[in-house]
Every structure is written in C-alpha cells, then in structure tokens.
Design an enzyme around this catalytic site. Structure first.
Site, PDB file in Angstrom:
ATOM      1  N   ASP A  72       0.849  -1.188   0.000  1.00 17.65           N
ATOM      2  CA  ASP A  72       0.000   0.000   0.000  1.00 17.65           C
ATOM      3  C   ASP A  72       0.890   1.245   0.000  1.00 17.65           C
ATOM      4  OD1 ASP A  72      -3.214   0.560   1.013  1.00 17.65           O
ATOM      5  OD2 ASP A  72      -1.772   2.223   1.097  1.00 17.65           O
ATOM      6  N   ILE A  73       0.495   2.239  -0.790  1.00 21.74           N
ATOM      7  CA  ILE A  73       1.300   3.454  -0.928  1.00 21.74           C
ATOM      8  C   ILE A  73       1.278   4.293   0.347  1.00 21.74           C
ATOM      9  CG2 ILE A  73      -0.461   5.066  -1.811  1.00 21.74           C
ATOM     10  CD1 ILE A  73       1.508   5.786  -4.055  1.00 21.74           C
ATOM     11  N   ASN A 125     -12.963  -2.845   2.558  1.00 11.91           N
ATOM     12  CA  ASN A 125     -13.881  -1.722   2.724  1.00 11.91           C
ATOM     13  C   ASN A 125     -14.839  -1.690   1.548  1.00 11.91           C
ATOM     14  OD1 ASN A 125     -12.642  -0.654   5.100  1.00 11.91           O
ATOM     15  ND2 ASN A 125     -10.988   0.147   3.836  1.00 11.91           N
ATOM     16  N   GLY A 180     -15.412   3.846   3.876  1.00  7.80           N
ATOM     17  CA  GLY A 180     -14.285   4.630   3.372  1.00  7.80           C
ATOM     18  C   GLY A 180     -13.624   4.054   2.149  1.00  7.80           C
ATOM     19  N   HIS A 200     -10.014  -4.960  -3.402  1.00  4.43           N
ATOM     20  CA  HIS A 200      -8.712  -5.197  -2.782  1.00  4.43           C
ATOM     21  C   HIS A 200      -8.911  -5.634  -1.342  1.00  4.43           C
ATOM     22  CE1 HIS A 200      -9.842  -0.946  -2.619  1.00  4.43           C
ATOM     23  NE2 HIS A 200      -9.301  -0.905  -1.415  1.00  4.43           N
ATOM     24  N   HIS A 206      -7.038  -5.566   2.136  1.00 10.36           N
ATOM     25  CA  HIS A 206      -5.901  -5.033   2.886  1.00 10.36           C
ATOM     26  C   HIS A 206      -5.380  -6.162   3.775  1.00 10.36           C
ATOM     27  CE1 HIS A 206      -6.898  -0.628   2.312  1.00 10.36           C
ATOM     28  NE2 HIS A 206      -8.089  -1.146   2.082  1.00 10.36           N
TER      29      HIS A 206
HETATM   30  P1  5GP Z   1      -9.814   1.624   0.346  1.00 10.20           P
HETATM   31  O1  5GP Z   1     -10.031   2.853   1.176  1.00 10.20           O
HETATM   32  O2  5GP Z   1     -10.426   1.748  -1.031  1.00 10.20           O
HETATM   33  O3  5GP Z   1     -10.192   0.367   1.039  1.00 10.20           O
HETATM   34  O4  5GP Z   1      -8.236   1.523   0.176  1.00 10.20           O
HETATM   35  C1  5GP Z   1      -7.521   2.015  -0.894  1.00 10.20           C
HETATM   36  C2  5GP Z   1      -6.063   1.844  -0.553  1.00 10.20           C
HETATM   37  O5  5GP Z   1      -5.292   2.000  -1.745  1.00 10.20           O
HETATM   38  C3  5GP Z   1      -5.529   2.894   0.436  1.00 10.20           C
HETATM   39  O6  5GP Z   1      -4.986   2.229   1.571  1.00 10.20           O
HETATM   40  C4  5GP Z   1      -4.485   3.660  -0.356  1.00 10.20           C
HETATM   41  O7  5GP Z   1      -3.368   4.045   0.427  1.00 10.20           O
HETATM   42  C5  5GP Z   1      -4.110   2.688  -1.460  1.00 10.20           C
HETATM   43  N1  5GP Z   1      -3.697   3.300  -2.712  1.00 10.20           N
HETATM   44  C6  5GP Z   1      -4.331   4.308  -3.373  1.00 10.20           C
HETATM   45  N2  5GP Z   1      -3.687   4.604  -4.513  1.00 10.20           N
HETATM   46  C7  5GP Z   1      -2.618   3.772  -4.579  1.00 10.20           C
HETATM   47  C8  5GP Z   1      -1.568   3.600  -5.539  1.00 10.20           C
HETATM   48  O8  5GP Z   1      -1.493   4.267  -6.562  1.00 10.20           O
HETATM   49  N3  5GP Z   1      -0.641   2.641  -5.265  1.00 10.20           N
HETATM   50  C9  5GP Z   1      -0.693   1.867  -4.127  1.00 10.20           C
HETATM   51  N4  5GP Z   1       0.263   0.951  -3.965  1.00 10.20           N
HETATM   52  N5  5GP Z   1      -1.683   1.993  -3.212  1.00 10.20           N
HETATM   53  C10 5GP Z   1      -2.620   2.946  -3.423  1.00 10.20           C
END
Ligand code: 5GP
Ligand code: ZN
Length: 114
Positions: free
Chosen positions: A30-31, A87, A93, A100, A102
């Site tokens: 995760d970034i 999520n 959120g 995905h 986590h």
């Molecule tokens: P969500 O809130 O949709 O469950 O999580 C999205 C996740 O994707 C976040 O934890 C965010 O940091 C990660 N994320 C968003 N854009 C990128 C990206 O371009 N590269 C990577 N590796 N992670 C990303």
C-alpha cells in the site's frame, strides 16, 4: 478498466511494489501504509468490489484466500497475527473501485476498528 489505478499497476503502466503475483492475483505494498506491513491483494481482473457478482467466477475468492495464506506464511505472520480488511462503500471509506483485500500486520491492532 483503462482508467483504474490498480488495473494500471497490474499492466505495469503505474509503478507498484509487487511482492507476489500469479495468473489471477497480484499483491503489492500500500502506498500509504497504516502499519509496518500493509499489503493490497487484488484480483488481476477488474472486479469492482466485494458485491460484484463477477467475483464469483473463475474461483477468484479461492485465489485471493490462497494468496492471503501464502503471503502470511512467507512473512511469518500466520501465527503471530494479521488482519484482512475489505472496505465497501462510503460508510467504510472505500476509495479505489477495484476489489482489494488489505493485509495489515506488524503492530497490535485495535478492535473494534474505528
Ligand atoms: P480503500 O479505502 O479503497 O479500502 O483503500 C484504498 C487503498 O489503496 C488505500 O490504503 C491507499 O493508500 C491505497 N492506494 C491508493 N492509490 C494507490 C496507488 O497508486 N498505489 C498503491 N500501492 N496503493 C494505493
Ligand atoms: Zn481495475
């Protein structure tokens, strides 16, 4: 989907710190990590979210769980502990509309989550 950031990581059109992949699944860092280990496990196919009926094709749920098991074993956290989070929707959120999981580990994780 052409504009999807996770599809672009799968196609190597965007950089990703990939730690595992096979024909069906990709795992990358995760970034914006929330713990010492924070990985994202995705189906390579664009599945919109966990409620997308397309997810139930091609044994994708099994492929994702297999990847959870493999990564947890490889990282040595299968026994010490980790959390898998999906999520879905505004209340949770969800930010990226490509399914995905986590995988979060490396510190004591609070329960219930915020
Ligand atoms: P969500 O809130 O949709 O469950 O999580 C999205 C996740 O994707 C976040 O934890 C965010 O940091 C990660 N994320 C968003 N854009 C990128 C990206 O371009 N590269 C990577 N590796 N992670 C990303
Ligand atoms: Zn996608």
């Amino acid at each position: 989907m052409s504009e999807c950031i996770f599809c672009k990581i799968v196609k190597r059109e965007l950089p990703g710190q990939i730690v595992f992949e096979n024909d069906f699944v990709m795992v990358f860092k995760d970034i914006n990590p929330v713990a010492p280990t924070h990985l994202l496990l995705i189906p390579k196919k664009h599945i919109k979210n966990i409620c997308d009926p397309e997810l139930l094709k091609d044994n994708l749920p099994s492929a994702l769980v297999e990847a959870v098991q493999k990564v947890a074993n490889d990282l040595g956290i299968a026994e010490s502990g980790f959390r898998v989070v999906v999520n879905r929707g505004l209340d949770a959120g969800e930010a990226v509309p490509h399914l995905h999981f986590h995988l979060i580990s490396g510190r004591k994780l609070n329960w219930p989550p915020g």
